[in-house]
Scaffold this motif. Structure first.
Motif, PDB file in Angstrom:
ATOM      1  N   TYR A  36       0.853  -1.184   0.000  1.00  0.00           N
ATOM      2  CA  TYR A  36       0.000   0.000   0.000  1.00  0.00           C
ATOM      3  C   TYR A  36       0.888   1.233   0.000  1.00  0.00           C
ATOM      4  O   TYR A  36       1.993   1.227   0.547  1.00  0.00           O
ATOM      5  CB  TYR A  36      -0.894   0.035   1.239  1.00  0.00           C
ATOM      6  CG  TYR A  36      -2.061  -0.920   1.182  1.00  0.00           C
ATOM      7  CD1 TYR A  36      -1.936  -2.236   1.589  1.00  0.00           C
ATOM      8  CD2 TYR A  36      -3.300  -0.488   0.716  1.00  0.00           C
ATOM      9  CE1 TYR A  36      -3.013  -3.115   1.531  1.00  0.00           C
ATOM     10  CE2 TYR A  36      -4.389  -1.358   0.656  1.00  0.00           C
ATOM     11  CZ  TYR A  36      -4.222  -2.656   1.072  1.00  0.00           C
ATOM     12  OH  TYR A  36      -5.292  -3.507   1.009  1.00  0.00           O
ATOM     13  N   GLN A  38       0.921   5.508   0.794  1.00  0.00           N
ATOM     14  CA  GLN A  38       0.233   6.631   1.439  1.00  0.00           C
ATOM     15  C   GLN A  38       0.941   7.914   1.067  1.00  0.00           C
ATOM     16  O   GLN A  38       2.074   8.159   1.494  1.00  0.00           O
ATOM     17  CB  GLN A  38       0.218   6.451   2.954  1.00  0.00           C
ATOM     18  CG  GLN A  38      -0.562   7.538   3.688  1.00  0.00           C
ATOM     19  CD  GLN A  38      -0.571   7.329   5.193  1.00  0.00           C
ATOM     20  OE1 GLN A  38       0.397   6.825   5.761  1.00  0.00           O
ATOM     21  NE2 GLN A  38      -1.647   7.722   5.847  1.00  0.00           N
ATOM     22  N   GLU A  42      -2.914  11.808   3.051  1.00  0.00           N
ATOM     23  CA  GLU A  42      -3.982  10.992   2.473  1.00  0.00           C
ATOM     24  C   GLU A  42      -4.068   9.629   3.149  1.00  0.00           C
ATOM     25  O   GLU A  42      -3.197   9.244   3.926  1.00  0.00           O
ATOM     26  CB  GLU A  42      -3.755  10.815   0.970  1.00  0.00           C
ATOM     27  CG  GLU A  42      -3.758  12.114   0.192  1.00  0.00           C
ATOM     28  CD  GLU A  42      -3.591  11.877  -1.297  1.00  0.00           C
ATOM     29  OE1 GLU A  42      -3.320  12.863  -2.007  1.00  0.00           O
ATOM     30  OE2 GLU A  42      -3.737  10.727  -1.746  1.00  0.00           O
ATOM     31  N   GLY A  43      -5.112   8.892   2.810  1.00  0.00           N
ATOM     32  CA  GLY A  43      -5.243   7.528   3.284  1.00  0.00           C
ATOM     33  C   GLY A  43      -4.388   6.585   2.456  1.00  0.00           C
ATOM     34  O   GLY A  43      -3.578   7.013   1.639  1.00  0.00           O
ATOM     35  N   LEU A  44      -4.555   5.309   2.671  1.00  0.00           N
ATOM     36  CA  LEU A  44      -3.753   4.323   1.960  1.00  0.00           C
ATOM     37  C   LEU A  44      -4.421   3.914   0.653  1.00  0.00           C
ATOM     38  O   LEU A  44      -5.642   3.816   0.565  1.00  0.00           O
ATOM     39  CB  LEU A  44      -3.570   3.071   2.826  1.00  0.00           C
ATOM     40  CG  LEU A  44      -2.413   3.091   3.804  1.00  0.00           C
ATOM     41  CD1 LEU A  44      -2.676   4.078   4.918  1.00  0.00           C
ATOM     42  CD2 LEU A  44      -2.168   1.700   4.365  1.00  0.00           C
ATOM     43  N   LEU A  46      -4.107   0.857  -2.396  1.00  0.00           N
ATOM     44  CA  LEU A  46      -3.482  -0.390  -2.789  1.00  0.00           C
ATOM     45  C   LEU A  46      -2.588  -0.149  -4.007  1.00  0.00           C
ATOM     46  O   LEU A  46      -3.033   0.401  -5.014  1.00  0.00           O
ATOM     47  CB  LEU A  46      -4.539  -1.436  -3.122  1.00  0.00           C
ATOM     48  CG  LEU A  46      -4.014  -2.781  -3.605  1.00  0.00           C
ATOM     49  CD1 LEU A  46      -3.236  -3.484  -2.493  1.00  0.00           C
ATOM     50  CD2 LEU A  46      -5.154  -3.664  -4.090  1.00  0.00           C
TER      51      LEU A  46
ATOM     52  N   PHE B 106      -9.258   1.567   1.505  1.00  0.00           N
ATOM     53  CA  PHE B 106      -9.147   2.523   2.595  1.00  0.00           C
ATOM     54  C   PHE B 106      -9.833   3.841   2.274  1.00  0.00           C
ATOM     55  O   PHE B 106      -9.867   4.287   1.118  1.00  0.00           O
ATOM     56  CB  PHE B 106      -7.679   2.800   2.892  1.00  0.00           C
ATOM     57  CG  PHE B 106      -6.986   1.664   3.594  1.00  0.00           C
ATOM     58  CD1 PHE B 106      -6.515   0.589   2.877  1.00  0.00           C
ATOM     59  CD2 PHE B 106      -6.837   1.681   4.974  1.00  0.00           C
ATOM     60  CE1 PHE B 106      -5.895  -0.464   3.525  1.00  0.00           C
ATOM     61  CE2 PHE B 106      -6.214   0.643   5.617  1.00  0.00           C
ATOM     62  CZ  PHE B 106      -5.741  -0.439   4.891  1.00  0.00           C
ATOM     63  N   GLY B 107     -10.352   4.452   3.326  1.00  0.00           N
ATOM     64  CA  GLY B 107     -10.822   5.812   3.205  1.00  0.00           C
ATOM     65  C   GLY B 107      -9.648   6.771   3.153  1.00  0.00           C
ATOM     66  O   GLY B 107      -8.488   6.376   3.313  1.00  0.00           O
ATOM     67  N   GLU B 108      -9.982   8.053   2.946  1.00  0.00           N
ATOM     68  CA  GLU B 108      -8.933   9.064   2.790  1.00  0.00           C
ATOM     69  C   GLU B 108      -8.312   9.448   4.122  1.00  0.00           C
ATOM     70  O   GLU B 108      -7.281  10.116   4.163  1.00  0.00           O
ATOM     71  CB  GLU B 108      -9.507  10.327   2.128  1.00  0.00           C
ATOM     72  CG  GLU B 108     -10.300  10.049   0.861  1.00  0.00           C
ATOM     73  CD  GLU B 108     -11.775   9.907   1.154  1.00  0.00           C
ATOM     74  OE1 GLU B 108     -12.583  10.331   0.299  1.00  0.00           O
ATOM     75  OE2 GLU B 108     -12.146   9.365   2.233  1.00  0.00           O
TER      76      GLU B 108
END
Lengths: 112, 115
Positions: A36, A38, A42-44, A46, B106-108
């Motif tokens: 993953y 990031q 921000e979020g992760l 894939l 995943f969300g932000e």
């Protein structure tokens, strides 16, 4: 229990350099393996995955091969760009998504 | 790929107040959602597993009365930080699983700052 180990960062490279981020795992059975990414704030997301031995996951120029004999899933890219600067997490999950485990993350900085 | 959306992305609140963060799966039904907490420059720490229609399963050391999780439908889970304190300031991330393939989306993330 399951665990994931990644090389410690931060990793700093010049643009167009070759990237390797090592990842090894400990797990029972036959886990699925993931990378993953990031980006800052921000979020992760894939990046790529492999679900069985010898599978190669690839995306956006990144590759990783599921090596059961060495319990590894090293991330590689032949020529990094500034936009690849981010934190990369190696992860695994058991059957049915159980025991999903993340590595500590490796921060990559690519300089122009 | 599947889309998971979190709201709000940033929230600032006063100490002692409660804050609710929503996590929605936009194009799939998520029977299981997960809540993580991420400290600066560290990996994700799983807080709890949220199953639709049942009580959440909390990881050891996570206060269930402080971090209330509700998974009322197959597309929505909420995390409520009750009586927030500055030490609760963190980046909270949710994820949702599709089927049994083991892949998480995943969300932000939601950045909480408690003053």
């Amino acid at each position: 229990g399951n665990s994931v180990t990644q090389m410690e960062g931060p990793v700093t490279l010049s643009e167009e350099a070759f990237l390797t981020i090592n990842c090894t795992y400990t797990a029972t059975g036959y886990p699925s393996l993931f990378w993953y990414v990031q980006y800052p704030g921000e979020g992760l997301q894939l990046l790529l995955k492999a679900t069985k031995a010898d599978d190669k996951g690839s995306n956006k120029g990144f590759e990783a091969t599921y090596r059961k004999e060495t319990t590894s899933f090293h991330l590689e890219k032949g020529s990094v760009q500034v936009s690849d600067s981010a934190v990369y997490f190696c992860a695994l999950s058991g059957l049915g998504g159980q025991n999903f485990v993340f590595g500590p993350g490796t921060r990559l900085s690519v300089l122009p | 790929g599947a889309v998971v959306s979190q709201h709000p992305s940033r929230v600032i609140c006063k100490s002692g107040t409660s804050v609710k963060i929503e996590c929605r799966s936009l194009d799939f039904q998520a029977t299981t959602m997960f809540w993580y907490r991420q400290f600066p420059k560290q990996s994700l720490m799983l807080m709890a597993t949220s199953n639709e229609g049942s009580k959440a399963t909390y990881e050891q050391g996570v206060e269930k009365d402080k971090f209330l999780i509700n998974h009322a439908s197959l597309t929505l889970s909420t995390l409520t930080v009750t009586s927030a304190h500055p030490e609760d300031s963190s980046f909270y991330i949710c994820s949702a699983r599709t089927g049994r393939a083991g892949e998480l989306f995943f969300g932000e993330g939601s950045r909480l700052t408690v003053l």
